[in-house]
Design a protein around this motif. Structure first.
Motif: not given
Length: 231
Positions: A26-27, A29-31, A36, A46-49
């Motif tokens: 978990d970064c 910031d919702d990423t 992947s 680095r992707t979205s939640y």
């Protein structure tokens, strides 16, 4: 969840929904940084939640962190773009654990009884690649039954080997006793050495039997959980 947390979401394995944990970092910031599989070749991205969770619930991994949150994210960021995914040696959990603790390990593989030093890695990779294309419930159930059958076969074979090792150890024990009765200490020592070797074999096989039992129990538990999730 917070920045630097190791998190996971339940994903499919062998066509069975919710059977294994897909890990990421978990970064804050919702990423999420994770291995992947959105592309043909798995890549640390680095992707979205949303892209990480596929719409499923996300859970934190409960363990003592070695690195502070900023360092965890820095470690994860340092491997962005990596394309060295390996189900058994460098999977998403290996990566996430390395980021948070410095140890590249996968507890769920061990819980499944999958220890790289005891496995036919090329065969498992071939099966894993094939299983990515299994999607129907019927195929999933067939795959699961095959897995249980393979475990049963391995268990019976290992059990037979263990029983043979017990007989071998007993035979060498009796040889040693007879040698001592005739004052042949040299033969007795040689026989006892063989007995020690047989006992080591027994210990190894006993551990393998325990692993197979634990693997079957885990598969049964995870199947039951996956079926409840699908209801």
């Amino acid at each position: 969840m917070a920045k630097g947390d190791q998190i996971y979401v339940l994903r499919d394995l062998a066509g069975v929904p919710g059977l294994y944990q897909h890990h990421g970092i978990d970064c804050g910031d919702d990423t999420v940084i994770h291995y992947s599989k959105a592309k043909e070749i798995a890549e640390i991205s680095r992707t979205s939640y949303e892209a990480f969770s596929w719409g499923n619930s996300v859970y934190p991994v409960r363990q003592s962190l070695i690195y502070p949150a900023d360092t965890v994210v820095e470690r994860a960021t340092s491997r962005l773009g990596e394309r060295q995914y390996d189900l058994l040696l460098n999977n998403c959990e290996h990566f996430a654990n390395w980021c948070t603790t410095g140890r590249s390990e996968s507890r769920q593989l061990i819980n499944f009884g999958l220890r790289p030093d005891q496995l036919n890695l090329p065969e498992l990779r071939r099966l894993a690649d094939r299983d990515r294309h299994v999607t129907t419930p019927e195929q999933a159930r067939a795959n699961f039954q095959k897995a249980l059958g393979d475990i049963a076969t391995a268990y019976n074979t290992t059990l037979a080997d263990q029983q043979t090792a017990y007989k071998t150890a007993d035979e060498w024990h009796r040889v040693a006793q007879k040698a001592l009765a005739t004052n042949r200490e040299d033969l007795a020592r040689a026989a006892l050495h063989r007995k020690v070797t047989a006992n080591k074999r027994i210990k190894t096989l006993t551990t393998q039997l325990s692993d197979l039992i634990e693997l079957e129990l885990n598969l049964q538990r995870n199947r039951a959980f996956a079926e409840r999730q699908g209801e």
